[in-house]
Design a protein around this motif. Structure first.
Motif, PDB file in Angstrom:
ATOM      1  N   LYS A 102     -17.355  -8.022  40.790  1.00 52.80           N
ATOM      2  CA  LYS A 102     -16.364  -7.835  39.729  1.00 52.80           C
ATOM      3  C   LYS A 102     -15.487  -9.069  39.585  1.00 52.80           C
ATOM      4  N   ASP A 103     -14.983  -9.605  40.711  1.00 55.18           N
ATOM      5  CA  ASP A 103     -14.128 -10.797  40.672  1.00 55.18           C
ATOM      6  C   ASP A 103     -14.927 -12.021  40.249  1.00 55.18           C
ATOM      7  N   PHE A 104     -16.201 -12.079  40.647  1.00 56.43           N
ATOM      8  CA  PHE A 104     -17.058 -13.199  40.241  1.00 56.43           C
ATOM      9  C   PHE A 104     -17.176 -13.255  38.708  1.00 56.43           C
ATOM     10  N   LYS A 105     -17.438 -12.117  38.092  1.00 59.11           N
ATOM     11  CA  LYS A 105     -17.554 -12.087  36.625  1.00 59.11           C
ATOM     12  C   LYS A 105     -16.221 -12.403  35.963  1.00 59.11           C
ATOM     13  N   GLN A 159      -5.669 -24.954  39.718  1.00 60.11           N
ATOM     14  CA  GLN A 159      -5.567 -23.659  39.036  1.00 60.11           C
ATOM     15  C   GLN A 159      -6.751 -22.753  39.391  1.00 60.11           C
ATOM     16  N   PHE A 160      -7.951 -23.335  39.417  1.00 61.42           N
ATOM     17  CA  PHE A 160      -9.144 -22.552  39.751  1.00 61.42           C
ATOM     18  C   PHE A 160      -9.050 -22.038  41.186  1.00 61.42           C
ATOM     19  N   ILE A 161      -8.647 -22.924  42.104  1.00 59.47           N
ATOM     20  CA  ILE A 161      -8.563 -22.524  43.516  1.00 59.47           C
ATOM     21  C   ILE A 161      -7.468 -21.491  43.709  1.00 59.47           C
ATOM     22  N   SER A 162      -6.350 -21.648  42.999  1.00 60.12           N
ATOM     23  CA  SER A 162      -5.256 -20.665  43.117  1.00 60.12           C
ATOM     24  C   SER A 162      -5.677 -19.301  42.588  1.00 60.12           C
ATOM     25  N   ALA A 163      -6.585 -19.302  41.608  1.00 60.23           N
ATOM     26  CA  ALA A 163      -7.047 -18.030  41.047  1.00 60.23           C
ATOM     27  C   ALA A 163      -8.084 -17.354  41.932  1.00 60.23           C
ATOM     28  N   ILE A 164      -9.004 -18.154  42.487  1.00 57.55           N
ATOM     29  CA  ILE A 164     -10.102 -17.555  43.263  1.00 57.55           C
ATOM     30  C   ILE A 164      -9.726 -17.337  44.728  1.00 57.55           C
ATOM     31  N   PHE A 169     -18.111 -16.917  56.404  1.00 53.29           N
ATOM     32  CA  PHE A 169     -18.190 -16.988  54.940  1.00 53.29           C
ATOM     33  C   PHE A 169     -16.860 -16.562  54.337  1.00 53.29           C
ATOM     34  N   TYR A 170     -16.741 -16.927  53.073  1.00 51.95           N
ATOM     35  CA  TYR A 170     -15.757 -16.298  52.192  1.00 51.95           C
ATOM     36  C   TYR A 170     -16.554 -15.545  51.140  1.00 51.95           C
ATOM     37  N   LEU A 193      -8.938 -24.087  51.830  1.00 51.52           N
ATOM     38  CA  LEU A 193     -10.185 -23.789  51.133  1.00 51.52           C
ATOM     39  C   LEU A 193     -10.887 -25.064  50.685  1.00 51.52           C
ATOM     40  N   LYS A 194     -10.132 -26.034  50.194  1.00 48.62           N
ATOM     41  CA  LYS A 194     -10.713 -27.313  49.784  1.00 48.62           C
ATOM     42  C   LYS A 194     -11.284 -28.071  50.972  1.00 48.62           C
TER      43      LYS A 194
END
Length: 313
Positions: free
Chosen positions: A107-110, A18-23, A101-102, A5-6
Motif C-alpha cells: 500500500k505504501d509502495f503504491k 523530500q523523498f527520503i523524509s516521506a518514505i 532489511f527495510y 537511511l542514505k
C-alpha cells in the motif's frame, strides 16, 4: 533514521530529502538468519525490500535451492511481483547469510511511487523492466544449465510472508550434485550496476570439471585402499591359520613329552622293584648259606668230639 537511511542503503544515496523524509517513516526493519526464505513462489506480494546488509539469492527450490542470481546489499527487490505478476511472487528468494532489511508495504509502495513521487516511480518502473528481463534470462539459463525444460513450473513452497523457518539441508538428498557443492563454497557471479549479480556459467563449469576430476582421483585412491585392505585381510587370515597349526604342533609335542614322562616313571618304578627283589633274594640266599655253614660246623664239632673220645680210649 532518514540520515542513516542514505548511509546504509545505496539505493537512497542520490534521492531527494523530500523523498527520503516521506518514505523513511514507512519503512520497517527486519532481520533474518542465514538460510531462511524471504518469500516463495506463489506467495502474496505484500512488501518490497531494501537490503541493508547480508547476502541473498534467487533460488530454484525444486533444484535443492540452486542459486542462479545474487542480490547485493544496498539494492532492493520485490517490486517486480507488484508491478508485473499480479501481486503474486514469481520467484523464491532466500538469505545465504544473516541479513537486515527495510520493508515497505504494498500500500505504501503504491502511494509513494505511483502517486506522491511519480518521477521516482517512473525511474523504478524502467529499472524494473530491465531487471525483469535479466532475471528471466538468468532463470532460463539456470534451468538449461541444470538440464531442465524452461517451460516447467516451479513447485509451490508453503511459507508465510517473511518466512521464519530454516531451509532444509541438502544432505537429505540421495546424491550430492557437484554443482550444489561448488555453490556452497564459491560465488561465480558477474556484477551488475542495479544490485543483482548474474550467475557465471563458464566459471561454474570449469569448477565442476575440476571437481569431477578430483572425485575420479579420490575414487581411484579409495579403490587402491580397498585392494590393499583385501590383501592385508588375506595375510591376516593366513597368519591366523599358521598360528593355529603351530599351536596344534606344540600341543602334540607336549602330549608326546607327557607320554615319555609316564614311561620314565614306570621304568624307575620297575627298577626299584627289581632292586628290592634283589635285596630280598640276597637276604634269603645268605640265610640259606648260613644254615649250610652251621650244619657243616656242627658236623665238624661232632667229628672232633668223636675223634677226641677215640683218642681218649
Amino acid at each position: 533514521m532518514n540520515k542513516h537511511l542514505k548511509e546504509e542503503i545505496g539505493y537512497f544515496h542520490d534521492k531527494s530529502q523530500q523523498f527520503i523524509s516521506a518514505i523513511g517513516p514507512l519503512l520497517k526493519p527486519i532481520k533474518l538468519e542465514a538460510n531462511e526464505f524471504v518469500y516463495c513462489t506463489g506467495d502474496l506480494a505484500e512488501e518490497i525490500y531494501f537490503v541493508k546488509s547480508g547476502k541473498l539469492a534467487i533460488v530454484l527450490p525444486d533444484q535443492q535451492n540452486f542459486k542462479f542470481m545474487m542480490i547485493k546489499p544496498g539494492s532492493y527487490f520485490g517490486e517486480l511481483d507488484i508491478l508485473f505478476y499480479g501481486e503474486k511472487r514469481k520467484y523464491t528468494i532466500m538469505t545465504t547469510k544473516p541479513s537486515e532489511f527495510y520493508v515497505l508495504s504494498r500500500k505504501d509502495f503504491k502511494s509513494i511511487y505511483l502517486h506522491q513521487f511519480r518521477d521516482e516511480g517512473q525511474i523504478l518502473v524502467n529499472e524494473a523492466l530491465q531487471r525483469k528481463v535479466m532475471i528471466k534470462s538468468a532463470y532460463d539459463d539456470a534451468l538449461s544449465f541444470l538440464g531442465e525444460d524452461t517451460n516447467l513450473q516451479q513447485p509451490r513452497v508453503t511459507t508465510h510472508k517473511t518466512s521464519k523457518f530454516k531451509v532444509a539441508d541438502n544432505a537429505t538428498s540421495p546424491q550430492v550434485d557437484p554443482k550444489l557443492v561448488i555453490q556452497q563454497k564459491t560465488e561465480d557471479y558477474s556484477n551488475n550496476d542495479d544490485g543483482l549479480i548474474n550467475f557465471d556459467k563458464i566459471q561454474f563449469k570449469k569448477k565442476i570439471s575440476a571437481l569431477e576430476k578430483q572425485i575420479k582421483i579420490k575414487d581411484q585412491i579409495i579403490a587402491n585402499i580397498q585392494q590393499e585392505l583385501d590383501e592385508l585381510m588375506n595375510q591376516i587370515q593366513h597368519q591366523i591359520s599358521d598360528d593355529i597349526i603351530g599351536r596344534f604342533k606344540i600341543t602334540k609335542s607336549m602330549e608326546e613329552m607327557m607320554q615319555l614322562r609316564r614311561q620314565l616313571k614306570a621304568t624307575h618304578k620297575m627298577e626299584e622293584t627289581i632292586k628290592s627283589q634283589r635285596q630280598i633274594y640276597r637276604s634269603a640266599h645268605q640265610a640259606k648259606q648260613f644254615q649250610i655253614d652251621c650244619r657243616k660246623y656242627s658236623s665238624s664239632v661232632e667229628q672232633a668230639k668223636l675223634l677226641n673220645s677215640l683218642w681218649e680210649e
